[in-house]
Design a protein around this motif. Structure first.
Motif, PDB file in Angstrom:
ATOM      1  N   ILE A 151       0.862  -1.031   0.144  1.00 23.09           N
ATOM      2  CA  ILE A 151       0.059  -0.088  -0.072  1.00 23.09           C
ATOM      3  C   ILE A 151       0.932   1.376  -0.044  1.00 23.09           C
ATOM      4  O   ILE A 151       0.769   2.110  -0.807  1.00 23.09           O
ATOM      5  CB  ILE A 151      -0.863  -0.052   1.189  1.00 23.09           C
ATOM      6  CG1 ILE A 151      -2.049  -1.125   1.138  1.00 23.09           C
ATOM      7  CG2 ILE A 151      -1.763   1.160   1.484  1.00 23.09           C
ATOM      8  CD1 ILE A 151      -3.098  -0.921  -0.081  1.00 23.09           C
ATOM      9  N   LYS A 152       1.918   1.436   0.885  1.00 22.39           N
ATOM     10  CA  LYS A 152       2.734   2.493   1.074  1.00 22.39           C
ATOM     11  C   LYS A 152       3.383   2.510  -0.272  1.00 22.39           C
ATOM     12  O   LYS A 152       3.723   3.819  -0.809  1.00 22.39           O
ATOM     13  CB  LYS A 152       3.954   2.170   2.262  1.00 22.39           C
ATOM     14  CG  LYS A 152       3.647   2.715   3.377  1.00 22.39           C
ATOM     15  CD  LYS A 152       4.842   2.918   4.146  1.00 22.39           C
ATOM     16  CE  LYS A 152       4.609   2.402   5.666  1.00 22.39           C
ATOM     17  NZ  LYS A 152       5.698   2.305   6.459  1.00 22.39           N
ATOM     18  N   SER A 153       3.851   1.611  -1.123  1.00 20.55           N
ATOM     19  CA  SER A 153       4.547   1.522  -2.268  1.00 20.55           C
ATOM     20  C   SER A 153       3.822   2.112  -3.365  1.00 20.55           C
ATOM     21  O   SER A 153       4.065   3.052  -4.230  1.00 20.55           O
ATOM     22  CB  SER A 153       4.962  -0.006  -2.468  1.00 20.55           C
ATOM     23  OG  SER A 153       5.464   0.118  -4.015  1.00 20.55           O
ATOM     24  N   ALA A 154       2.379   1.586  -3.172  1.00 17.41           N
ATOM     25  CA  ALA A 154       1.572   2.283  -4.453  1.00 17.41           C
ATOM     26  C   ALA A 154       1.230   3.664  -4.171  1.00 17.41           C
ATOM     27  O   ALA A 154       1.493   4.327  -5.175  1.00 17.41           O
ATOM     28  CB  ALA A 154       0.272   1.436  -4.307  1.00 17.41           C
ATOM     29  N   TYR A 155       1.127   4.102  -3.029  1.00 15.97           N
ATOM     30  CA  TYR A 155       0.843   5.537  -2.779  1.00 15.97           C
ATOM     31  C   TYR A 155       2.150   6.403  -3.223  1.00 15.97           C
ATOM     32  O   TYR A 155       1.875   7.543  -3.686  1.00 15.97           O
ATOM     33  CB  TYR A 155       0.624   5.806  -1.057  1.00 15.97           C
ATOM     34  CG  TYR A 155      -0.749   5.755  -0.926  1.00 15.97           C
ATOM     35  CD1 TYR A 155      -1.943   6.295  -1.592  1.00 15.97           C
ATOM     36  CD2 TYR A 155      -1.316   4.669   0.117  1.00 15.97           C
ATOM     37  CE1 TYR A 155      -3.242   6.461  -1.079  1.00 15.97           C
ATOM     38  CE2 TYR A 155      -2.713   4.709   0.695  1.00 15.97           C
ATOM     39  CZ  TYR A 155      -3.705   5.538  -0.139  1.00 15.97           C
ATOM     40  OH  TYR A 155      -4.799   5.414   0.221  1.00 15.97           O
ATOM     41  N   ARG A 156       3.288   5.898  -2.638  1.00 15.57           N
ATOM     42  CA  ARG A 156       4.634   6.618  -3.121  1.00 15.57           C
ATOM     43  C   ARG A 156       4.583   6.759  -4.844  1.00 15.57           C
ATOM     44  O   ARG A 156       4.930   7.731  -5.180  1.00 15.57           O
ATOM     45  CB  ARG A 156       5.573   5.746  -2.644  1.00 15.57           C
ATOM     46  CG  ARG A 156       6.846   6.417  -2.858  1.00 15.57           C
ATOM     47  CD  ARG A 156       8.000   5.648  -2.173  1.00 15.57           C
ATOM     48  NE  ARG A 156       7.949   5.102  -1.038  1.00 15.57           N
ATOM     49  CZ  ARG A 156       7.917   3.603  -0.633  1.00 15.57           C
ATOM     50  NH1 ARG A 156       8.252   2.856  -2.053  1.00 15.57           N
ATOM     51  NH2 ARG A 156       7.781   2.839   0.181  1.00 15.57           N
ATOM     52  N   ASN A 157       4.533   5.620  -5.548  1.00 10.97           N
ATOM     53  CA  ASN A 157       4.446   5.642  -6.772  1.00 10.97           C
ATOM     54  C   ASN A 157       3.267   6.748  -7.420  1.00 10.97           C
ATOM     55  O   ASN A 157       3.514   7.358  -8.536  1.00 10.97           O
ATOM     56  CB  ASN A 157       4.299   4.255  -7.518  1.00 10.97           C
ATOM     57  CG  ASN A 157       5.379   3.433  -7.443  1.00 10.97           C
ATOM     58  OD1 ASN A 157       6.542   3.959  -7.150  1.00 10.97           O
ATOM     59  ND2 ASN A 157       5.257   2.171  -7.519  1.00 10.97           N
ATOM     60  N   ILE A 158       2.199   6.438  -6.919  1.00 10.57           N
ATOM     61  CA  ILE A 158       1.196   7.573  -7.426  1.00 10.57           C
ATOM     62  C   ILE A 158       1.359   8.900  -7.072  1.00 10.57           C
ATOM     63  O   ILE A 158       1.108   9.510  -8.094  1.00 10.57           O
ATOM     64  CB  ILE A 158      -0.437   7.092  -6.589  1.00 10.57           C
ATOM     65  CG1 ILE A 158      -0.730   5.639  -7.200  1.00 10.57           C
ATOM     66  CG2 ILE A 158      -1.544   8.137  -6.994  1.00 10.57           C
ATOM     67  CD1 ILE A 158      -1.967   5.196  -6.247  1.00 10.57           C
ATOM     68  N   ARG A 159       1.927   9.182  -5.949  1.00 13.18           N
ATOM     69  CA  ARG A 159       2.216  10.605  -5.544  1.00 13.18           C
ATOM     70  C   ARG A 159       3.376  11.026  -6.805  1.00 13.18           C
ATOM     71  O   ARG A 159       3.126  12.169  -7.249  1.00 13.18           O
ATOM     72  CB  ARG A 159       2.869  10.706  -4.378  1.00 13.18           C
ATOM     73  CG  ARG A 159       1.842  11.248  -3.179  1.00 13.18           C
ATOM     74  CD  ARG A 159       2.457  11.411  -1.685  1.00 13.18           C
ATOM     75  NE  ARG A 159       3.390  10.566  -1.360  1.00 13.18           N
ATOM     76  CZ  ARG A 159       2.912   9.509  -0.577  1.00 13.18           C
ATOM     77  NH1 ARG A 159       1.625   9.566  -0.371  1.00 13.18           N
ATOM     78  NH2 ARG A 159       3.582   8.915   0.046  1.00 13.18           N
ATOM     79  N   SER A 160       4.429  10.478  -6.899  1.00 15.18           N
ATOM     80  CA  SER A 160       5.557  10.732  -7.897  1.00 15.18           C
ATOM     81  C   SER A 160       4.730  10.955  -9.162  1.00 15.18           C
ATOM     82  O   SER A 160       5.240  11.932  -9.867  1.00 15.18           O
ATOM     83  CB  SER A 160       6.643   9.967  -7.775  1.00 15.18           C
ATOM     84  OG  SER A 160       6.278   8.746  -8.475  1.00 15.18           O
TER      85      SER A 160
END
Length: 178
Positions: A151-160
């Motif tokens: 989930i954290k990884s997905a949010y990080r990718n989405i934000r960038s």
């Protein structure tokens, strides 16, 4: 409340009512609101159980009136700010706003589609479908911490990706305006 406190409060109210209204008015700039605050404070003091603990009832009421006025002003400012932002929001064309929302939603789903498979699958199940982390972990045979990681990884990718998209949009907008 014992009778002596009740009598003392009544005397204070009768002798200082006008002064307290002037004090309240100096903050609120509205006669009716000023009187309402004074009456509310005095009623609260009258209903309060431990008034006998107050050493100086007049000072206590004066400070309570001041604080009530400040609280009322703060509440009014919040409503004023909200009203101004509502006015600004209503200046936009509703069709334009829904079109912009549709565009951003579409871009968000395109970004989600680009996510690595485990992160995408877990993100869709937890965030979009609303499944609990534990449910997803049990069904996939992984730990809850692994679910959290994805989930954290997905949010990080989405934000960038969204930041890149927003920066690109701003650069294009600037070029168009030249």
């Amino acid at each position: 409340m014992n009778d002596t406190i009740h009598v003392q409060l009544e005397k204070l109210f009768l002798s200082h009512y006008k002064d307290w209204c002037v004090l309240s008015y100096s903050y609120l700039k509205d006669k009716d609101e000023a009187e309402e605050v004074v009456q509310d404070v005095c009623a609260k003091v009258l209903l309060k159980k431990k008034t006998e603990d107050v050493l100086n009832l007049k000072s206590y009421i004066t400070v309570a009136i001041k604080n009530s006025c400040l609280k009322k002003i703060k509440t009014q400012q919040k409503f004023t700010i909200l009203s101004e932002s509502e006015i600004q929001n209503n200046l936009h064309d509703p069709g334009e706003e829904s079109q912009l929302l549709e565009q951003k939603t579409g871009e968000l789903f395109r970004i989600i589609e680009k996510l690595p498979q485990p992160a995408k699958n877990i993100f869709l199940r937890c965030v979009i479908e609303g499944e609990k982390y534990q449910e997803v972990a049990d069904s996939l045979g992984i730990s809850v911490n692994t679910v959290k990681y994805h989930i954290k990884s997905a949010y990080r990718n989405i934000r960038s990706e969204m930041i890149s998209y927003s920066l690109l949009f701003l650069v294009l907008l600037k070029l168009i305006r030249k």
